[in-house]
Design a protein around this motif. Structure first.
Motif, PDB file in Angstrom:
ATOM      1  N   GLU A  56       0.831  -1.201   0.000  1.00 54.21           N
ATOM      2  CA  GLU A  56       0.000   0.000   0.000  1.00 54.21           C
ATOM      3  C   GLU A  56       0.868   1.255   0.000  1.00 54.21           C
ATOM      4  N   ALA A  57       1.909   1.241   0.802  1.00 50.97           N
ATOM      5  CA  ALA A  57       2.801   2.403   0.896  1.00 50.97           C
ATOM      6  C   ALA A  57       3.493   2.659  -0.437  1.00 50.97           C
ATOM      7  N   MET A  58       3.962   1.592  -1.063  1.00 51.77           N
ATOM      8  CA  MET A  58       4.658   1.741  -2.343  1.00 51.77           C
ATOM      9  C   MET A  58       3.718   2.284  -3.407  1.00 51.77           C
ATOM     10  N   LEU A  59       2.516   1.766  -3.440  1.00 48.69           N
ATOM     11  CA  LEU A  59       1.558   2.219  -4.460  1.00 48.69           C
ATOM     12  C   LEU A  59       1.121   3.663  -4.219  1.00 48.69           C
ATOM     13  N   SER A  60       1.196   4.108  -2.987  1.00 51.64           N
ATOM     14  CA  SER A  60       0.791   5.488  -2.734  1.00 51.64           C
ATOM     15  C   SER A  60       1.827   6.464  -3.278  1.00 51.64           C
ATOM     16  N   GLU A  61       3.023   5.968  -3.574  1.00 47.82           N
ATOM     17  CA  GLU A  61       4.068   6.842  -4.129  1.00 47.82           C
ATOM     18  C   GLU A  61       4.312   6.601  -5.604  1.00 47.82           C
ATOM     19  N   ALA A  62       3.722   5.563  -6.155  1.00 55.95           N
ATOM     20  CA  ALA A  62       4.030   5.189  -7.537  1.00 55.95           C
ATOM     21  C   ALA A  62       3.275   6.064  -8.538  1.00 55.95           C
ATOM     22  N   PHE A  63       3.715   6.016  -9.789  1.00 52.10           N
ATOM     23  CA  PHE A  63       3.040   6.740 -10.865  1.00 52.10           C
ATOM     24  C   PHE A  63       1.948   5.880 -11.486  1.00 52.10           C
ATOM     25  N   ASP A  64       1.022   6.520 -12.165  1.00 52.73           N
ATOM     26  CA  ASP A  64      -0.024   5.828 -12.945  1.00 52.73           C
ATOM     27  C   ASP A  64      -0.851   4.861 -12.117  1.00 52.73           C
ATOM     28  N   VAL A  65      -0.994   5.158 -10.841  1.00 52.56           N
ATOM     29  CA  VAL A  65      -1.750   4.245  -9.985  1.00 52.56           C
ATOM     30  C   VAL A  65      -3.256   4.416 -10.216  1.00 52.56           C
ATOM     31  N   GLN A  66      -3.951   3.302 -10.326  1.00 53.05           N
ATOM     32  CA  GLN A  66      -5.396   3.324 -10.485  1.00 53.05           C
ATOM     33  C   GLN A  66      -6.031   2.495  -9.375  1.00 53.05           C
ATOM     34  N   GLU A  67      -7.346   2.595  -9.318  1.00 57.30           N
ATOM     35  CA  GLU A  67      -8.127   1.830  -8.333  1.00 57.30           C
ATOM     36  C   GLU A  67      -7.724   0.363  -8.251  1.00 57.30           C
ATOM     37  N   ASN A  68      -7.468  -0.211  -9.418  1.00 52.28           N
ATOM     38  CA  ASN A  68      -7.211  -1.650  -9.478  1.00 52.28           C
ATOM     39  C   ASN A  68      -5.726  -1.986  -9.560  1.00 52.28           C
ATOM     40  N   SER A  69      -4.883  -1.051  -9.150  1.00 49.85           N
ATOM     41  CA  SER A  69      -3.438  -1.312  -9.181  1.00 49.85           C
ATOM     42  C   SER A  69      -3.033  -2.284  -8.086  1.00 49.85           C
ATOM     43  N   ARG A  70      -2.129  -3.166  -8.426  1.00 47.13           N
ATOM     44  CA  ARG A  70      -1.484  -4.034  -7.443  1.00 47.13           C
ATOM     45  C   ARG A  70      -0.031  -4.195  -7.840  1.00 47.13           C
ATOM     46  N   LEU A  71       0.773  -4.614  -6.875  1.00 43.33           N
ATOM     47  CA  LEU A  71       2.155  -4.950  -7.201  1.00 43.33           C
ATOM     48  C   LEU A  71       2.202  -6.440  -7.524  1.00 43.33           C
ATOM     49  N   GLY A  72       2.670  -6.727  -8.727  1.00 46.70           N
ATOM     50  CA  GLY A  72       2.692  -8.124  -9.165  1.00 46.70           C
ATOM     51  C   GLY A  72       3.495  -9.026  -8.253  1.00 46.70           C
ATOM     52  N   CYS A  73       4.547  -8.474  -7.655  1.00 46.62           N
ATOM     53  CA  CYS A  73       5.406  -9.321  -6.818  1.00 46.62           C
ATOM     54  C   CYS A  73       4.724  -9.723  -5.521  1.00 46.62           C
ATOM     55  N   GLN A  74       3.612  -9.073  -5.211  1.00 45.99           N
ATOM     56  CA  GLN A  74       2.916  -9.395  -3.963  1.00 45.99           C
ATOM     57  C   GLN A  74       1.732 -10.326  -4.211  1.00 45.99           C
ATOM     58  N   ILE A  75       1.594 -10.773  -5.447  1.00 43.35           N
ATOM     59  CA  ILE A  75       0.482 -11.666  -5.776  1.00 43.35           C
ATOM     60  C   ILE A  75       1.024 -13.057  -6.064  1.00 43.35           C
ATOM     61  N   ALA A  76       0.797 -13.940  -5.134  1.00 46.74           N
ATOM     62  CA  ALA A  76       1.264 -15.318  -5.293  1.00 46.74           C
ATOM     63  C   ALA A  76       0.348 -16.048  -6.269  1.00 46.74           C
ATOM     64  N   ILE A  77       0.940 -16.884  -7.087  1.00 48.28           N
ATOM     65  CA  ILE A  77       0.159 -17.663  -8.048  1.00 48.28           C
ATOM     66  C   ILE A  77      -0.476 -18.857  -7.333  1.00 48.28           C
ATOM     67  N   THR A  78      -1.782 -18.821  -7.211  1.00 45.48           N
ATOM     68  CA  THR A  78      -2.509 -19.899  -6.540  1.00 45.48           C
ATOM     69  C   THR A  78      -3.630 -20.384  -7.467  1.00 45.48           C
ATOM     70  N   PRO A  79      -4.151 -21.573  -7.203  1.00 45.58           N
ATOM     71  CA  PRO A  79      -5.213 -22.106  -8.069  1.00 45.58           C
ATOM     72  C   PRO A  79      -6.428 -21.181  -8.157  1.00 45.58           C
ATOM     73  N   GLU A  80      -6.670 -20.388  -7.112  1.00 43.28           N
ATOM     74  CA  GLU A  80      -7.824 -19.468  -7.110  1.00 43.28           C
ATOM     75  C   GLU A  80      -7.718 -18.418  -8.213  1.00 43.28           C
ATOM     76  N   LEU A  81      -6.519 -18.218  -8.726  1.00 49.72           N
ATOM     77  CA  LEU A  81      -6.338 -17.157  -9.722  1.00 49.72           C
ATOM     78  C   LEU A  81      -6.536 -17.634 -11.158  1.00 49.72           C
ATOM     79  N   GLU A  82      -7.037 -18.845 -11.317  1.00 46.58           N
ATOM     80  CA  GLU A  82      -7.350 -19.345 -12.658  1.00 46.58           C
ATOM     81  C   GLU A  82      -8.174 -18.304 -13.417  1.00 46.58           C
ATOM     82  N   GLY A  83      -7.712 -17.955 -14.606  1.00 43.32           N
ATOM     83  CA  GLY A  83      -8.459 -17.003 -15.431  1.00 43.32           C
ATOM     84  C   GLY A  83      -8.170 -15.545 -15.144  1.00 43.32           C
ATOM     85  N   LEU A  84      -7.221 -15.292 -14.255  1.00 41.89           N
ATOM     86  CA  LEU A  84      -6.877 -13.909 -13.914  1.00 41.89           C
ATOM     87  C   LEU A  84      -6.468 -13.121 -15.156  1.00 41.89           C
TER      88      LEU A  84
END
Ligand code: FES
Length: 110
Positions: free
Chosen positions: A74-102
């Motif tokens: 959250e802190a990093m995204l508050s300082e980043a450029f081009d941030v939108q409502e649906n922004s996330r940091l990819g490195c913080q998203i673990a690949i799990t079976p729930e993400l099928e179709g992401l």
């Protein structure tokens, strides 16, 4: 392989790639983008996945339930450029079976 999930990643040129991502290798989304070379070396994953650079920022286009944001993301995204409502940091998203179709789009290089 059955542990793989399908993810669609739109690169910075607007091209969509449907790729297989392994759920059994403790990978995160940023690492998947790197392993498929969907962004040039040195433009993504700069901090090595520590939530300290925002080079892995992406926009989440599908309505998957993602792991909740931790303070450092959250802190990093508050300082980043081009941030939108649906922004996330990819490195913080673990690949799990729930993400099928992401479906995600890489944020512009900043
Ligand atoms: S790789 Fe640096 S914040 Fe994700």
């Amino acid at each position: 392989m059955e542990q793989d999930i399908k993810i669609t990643i739109i690169d910075r040129d607007g091209e969509a790639h449907e790729i297989d991502a392994p759920t059994d290798m403790a990978m995160n989304l940023m690492e998947v983008v790197r392993s498929y070379e969907l962004a040039p070396e040195g433009t993504i994953g700069v901090c090595g996945g520590m939530a300290m650079c925002a080079s892995c920022q992406c926009y989440v286009l599908s309505d998957h339930e993602l792991p909740e944001m931790q303070d450092d993301e959250e802190a990093m995204l508050s300082e980043a450029f081009d941030v939108q409502e649906n922004s996330r940091l990819g490195c913080q998203i673990a690949i799990t079976p729930e993400l099928e179709g992401l479906k995600v789009e890489l944020a512009p290089e900043s």
